[in-house]
Design a protein around this motif. Structure first.
Motif, short mmCIF file in Angstrom:
data_model
loop_
_atom_site.label_atom_id
_atom_site.label_comp_id
_atom_site.label_asym_id
_atom_site.label_seq_id
_atom_site.Cartn_x
_atom_site.Cartn_y
_atom_site.Cartn_z
N HIS A 175 0.85 -1.19 0.00
CA HIS A 175 0.00 0.00 0.00
C HIS A 175 0.88 1.24 0.00
CE1 HIS A 175 -3.74 2.22 0.65
NE2 HIS A 175 -3.08 2.97 1.54
N GLU A 176 0.63 2.12 -0.97
CA GLU A 176 1.33 3.40 -1.09
C GLU A 176 2.84 3.22 -1.03
OE1 GLU A 176 -0.31 6.14 1.74
OE2 GLU A 176 -2.16 6.41 0.57
N GLY A 177 3.32 2.26 -1.83
CA GLY A 177 4.76 2.10 -2.01
C GLY A 177 5.49 1.39 -0.89
N SER A 230 -6.95 -1.40 1.93
CA SER A 230 -7.77 -1.11 0.75
C SER A 230 -7.59 0.35 0.40
CB SER A 230 -9.25 -1.41 1.03
OG SER A 230 -9.81 -0.40 1.85
N PRO A 231 -7.92 0.75 -0.83
CA PRO A 231 -7.80 2.17 -1.19
C PRO A 231 -8.61 3.08 -0.29
CG PRO A 231 -8.07 0.82 -3.15
CD PRO A 231 -8.31 -0.09 -1.99
N LEU A 250 -7.37 -0.83 14.02
CA LEU A 250 -6.21 0.00 14.33
C LEU A 250 -5.67 0.54 13.01
CD1 LEU A 250 -4.43 -2.41 16.87
CD2 LEU A 250 -6.39 -0.90 17.24
N ARG A 251 -5.66 1.84 12.86
CA ARG A 251 -5.35 2.45 11.57
C ARG A 251 -3.92 2.99 11.54
NH1 ARG A 251 -10.11 2.93 8.81
NH2 ARG A 251 -12.01 2.73 10.08
N ALA A 252 -3.23 2.71 10.43
CA ALA A 252 -1.87 3.21 10.24
C ALA A 252 -1.93 4.68 9.85
CB ALA A 252 -1.15 2.40 9.18
N GLU A 253 -1.46 5.54 10.75
CA GLU A 253 -1.37 6.97 10.43
C GLU A 253 -0.08 7.27 9.68
OE1 GLU A 253 -3.71 9.23 10.97
OE2 GLU A 253 -5.02 7.68 11.78
N SER A 254 0.93 6.46 9.93
CA SER A 254 2.24 6.56 9.28
C SER A 254 2.95 5.24 9.53
CB SER A 254 3.04 7.73 9.88
OG SER A 254 3.43 7.41 11.21
N PRO A 255 4.10 5.01 8.92
CA PRO A 255 4.83 3.77 9.23
C PRO A 255 5.18 3.64 10.71
CG PRO A 255 5.66 4.72 7.20
CD PRO A 255 4.72 5.73 7.79
#
Length: 714
Positions: A175-177, A230-231, A250-255
């Protein structure tokens, strides 16, 4: 007594004890993995009771599978248990199939690899995991399809982090590279083109603090998260919640960071008190999960009833478009022996139209039986064909004086309870059912030996007694029973009184979206109030049982039908809404002749239109607010306000007159009903047009609730 004699007696006593322990635990057969459902590709013999007593038991764990570009499957599992090397140097075995899972070959045994995930990336094969239980994070690489592997000696060859870590197999996502993988309930990620063997390629996120006050104080901890992306939703981690059928988003805000909103991002998920597998399918734009819902028939088990995380004898496929609302698509495995057989810790990949699934499986295959379902002796492979079109295969069968339902799985038939119990139908109890049939619309017919024929919907709700059955032939069993229409959710109440519990609804289909209608009929137990402790949005409500249904609690209901019309339909019986009701859509309220509905809590139109479609009227006894909305009442079906002082008439009253004979002077219509005159006034009263020369007299509208046709002045 001599030492020699004491030794002999001791030996005989111990021998008798060992035999007594072993005989009931062992079938004295040679173990045969082919007896298990699916294809067995890893086997660790179940321990004897003596091995258990000595702490030498070993089991199969951490199943994982991936698909190579050439179509080959690669799968792995580790070995855990007190007799294993799990605490010093984990063991993981690698398998390969070149015929889509029908046959497997072991290609490698990795020492120092545990709790691992296999995945393909950039033309290579990787296995990510831990050196041992609570050990270093390590990764290995294979360039020959799983036969030879690198060794994680240092931070440039696969030793990613040193310390105390743990997790379970999941399915990495791009996702996103970046490539993302769950590390328990955290995330590890690396740029897609980075050298994955280098520690400095990877970022390990922080975790999310947990709070035992969550979920009404029932939360203890979460663990064993699954990564998905997902997109629309981005990258998320979905953990199991200890002993509760919920997950958290739990959402990834950043790595480096995850976020969680406890007010919005807990989701009811049948089976999620155990570790489950998860993937996102870009074709259907849905998330899919394989989990272990607890069947109502097993919820009070003497051994595991208070520990549902140990009940793993049923395997189901579920899906969701938004991670919050999950539906059970079908059960694909079941064993009636929940104490010794289980299918668990699923990991799977999409292969065209199918799912290729591996399971950590406990199964009696001869020899010693697994001590518990948890104690798996196999890794098995299973295929779910055409998973996007998956649907349950149900059958109905006459069982004495009642009709029962089962679901066909890839192994045993699974019990789903009573379809039609010995309850009164049309005034008489079900009497000696003799034959069954189903029509093209999906309705089911039960013919009694006495000749009476009863008609039910596909969920088991009684509709009517009929004089003639369908054209379809009658038989003692029905196979491939058609399911209720999507969006119709029938209350069963087999677990508790809580609306929130999916198992209280037919096939775990809790209504909680604008496309779903809650149906209360004879399929459900409604002797006590159905309780709602949260806010739910549904398309509508339908009451079709003579047993009075009360919907109560500290939550509320919102009627939201999206672009269509909401509906509250009372077919028979008298019922009560004892919690706030709010409209987000135009809603049609129909009450059949002789039926009734009392709205005891607040009713807020929220600026929408409520159409009272008759022939009976609801009793609005709680606070009534319009918010600029409209109440449309058919003449003769009045708006009944039980407590006028609690009515805020800040909207429009629209009167509808049924087409029939032309209006004449003196025609009087009851459009409002109240115990004392109203002091409030509607902002607007909208009346139907009358023929020329006639007009409406509304002088008694707020005193008696009537309007009258009169000759126009002048």
């Amino acid at each position: 007594m001599t030492v020699k004699r004491i030794t002999l007696i001791t030996f005989i006593a111990v021998s008798i004890l060992v035999l007594a322990l072993m005989l009931p635990h062992c079938t004295c057969e040679t173990p045969d993995p082919a007896r298990a459902p699916g294809v067995a590709l890893g086997h660790q013999p179940a321990p004897s009771l003596l091995e258990l007593a000595l702490g030498r038991d070993q089991y199969v764990g951490s199943p994982s599978i991936t698909l190579l570009p050439d179509g080959a499957y690669i799968a792995s599992h580790d070995v855990f248990g007190r007799g294993s090397s799990q605490d010093t140097s984990g063991i993981t075995k690698i398998y390969r199939s070149t015929d889509r899972g029908n046959h497997w070959t072991q290609t490698a045994v990795l020492d120092g690899q545990f709790w691992s995930t296999v995945f393909a990336h950039n033309g290579a094969l990787f296995v990510f995991g831990y050196a041992h239980r609570s050990g270093n994070i390590v990764i290995r690489k294979s360039l020959d399809g799983g036969f030879t592997w690198t060794t994680p000696d240092n931070d440039t060859t696969g030793l990613l982090r040193t310390g105390t870590f743990g997790g379970t197999s999941n399915c990495p996502v791009i996702h996103e590279g970046r490539l993302w993988i769950a590390q328990s309930t955290r995330l590890m990620s690396a740029p897609v083109n980075a050298d994955l063997l280098r520690a400095d390629s990877w970022t390990l996120s922080k975790g999310v603090s947990q709070d035992t006050h969550w979920l009404d104080g029932n939360f203890t901890f979460w663990s064993e998260g699954q990564v998905a992306a997902s997109p629309k939703e981005g990258v998320v981690v979905l953990p199991k919640i200890n002993q509760l059928p919920y997950t958290a988003i739990l959402r990834a805000e950043s790595p480096a960071g995850l976020s969680f909103n406890p007010e919005l991002d807990f989701a009811a998920l049948p089976g999620a008190e155990k570790k489950f597998g998860a993937v996102y399918d870009p074709v259907s734009e849905r998330f899919y999960i394989c989990s272990n819902p607890v069947l109502p028939t097993h919820k009070d088990d003497w051994r595991y009833g208070s520990r549902p995380a140990m009940i793993r004898n049923a395997a189901a496929l579920l899906s969701s478009a938004d991670l919050h609302h999950w539906r059970v698509e079908q059960f694909f495995l079941y064993s009636p022996d929940m104490h010794h057989e289980a299918f668990q810790y699923f990991n799977f990949v999409i292969d065209g139209d199918d799912l290729a699934v591996v399971s950590r499986t406990a199964f009696k295959i001869g020899g010693h039986k697994p001590p518990r379902g948890h104690d798996s002796n196999l890794m098995t492979f299973h295929r779910i064909l055409n998973f996007r079109e998956a649907a349950p295969l149900h059958e109905l069968k006459i069982d004495g004086s009642q009709v029962v339902r089962h679901e066909q799985t890839q192994h045993e038939r699974m019990p789903l309870g009573v379809f039609a119990p010995e309850s009164p139908y049309d005034g008489k109890p079900l009497d000696r059912p003799a034959a069954l049939a189903q029509d093209d619309a999906g309705d089911v017919y039960i013919r009694e030996k006495g000749g009476r024929t009863l008609k039910f919907d596909a969920a088991g709700n009684f509709l009517e007694a009929v004089t003639h059955g369908p054209a379809a032939p009658f038989s003692e069993s029905l196979f491939n029973v058609r399911q209720p229409a999507r969006g119709s959710c029938s209350w069963t109440g087999v677990v508790s009184r809580a609306w929130d519990e999916p198992a209280n609804w037919y096939y775990w289909g809790r209504p909680d979206t604008p496309g779903e209608t809650a149906l209360f009929g004879s399929a459900g137990d409604v002797q006590e109030p159905v309780t709602i402790e949260r806010i739910y949005q549904v398309k509508g409500l339908r009451f079709q049982t003579l047993s009075g249904v009360s919907v109560a609690g500290h939550g509320s209901l919102i009627i939201n039908a999206g672009d269509s019309e909401g509906v509250i339909d009372v077919v028979r019986g008298g019922h009560a809404l004892q919690l706030p009701l709010l409209l987000f859509s135009t809603t049609r309220l129909r009450i059949a002749s002789g039926a009734g509905l009392v709205v005891e809590a607040s009713l807020d139109l929220g600026g929408q239109t409520l159409i009272l479609d008759g022939p009976e009227s609801p009793a609005i006894d709680g606070p009534f607010k319009m918010g600029g909305g409209t109440v449309a009442a058919t003449a003769g079906c009045p708006v009944r306000l039980g407590t006028p002082s609690r009515a805020t008439l800040d909207g429009t009253l629209e009167v509808l007159v049924s087409e029939g004979r032309p209006a004449i002077p003196g025609d009087r219509y009851q459009v409002l009903e109240f115990p004392q005159p109203l002091t409030n006034r509607f902002r607007t009263v909208k009346l139907p047009d009358l023929p020329a020369g006639l007009e409406w007299d509304t002088a008694m509208l707020y005193a008696q609730g009537t309007i009258t046709v009169r000759q126009a002045a002048g």
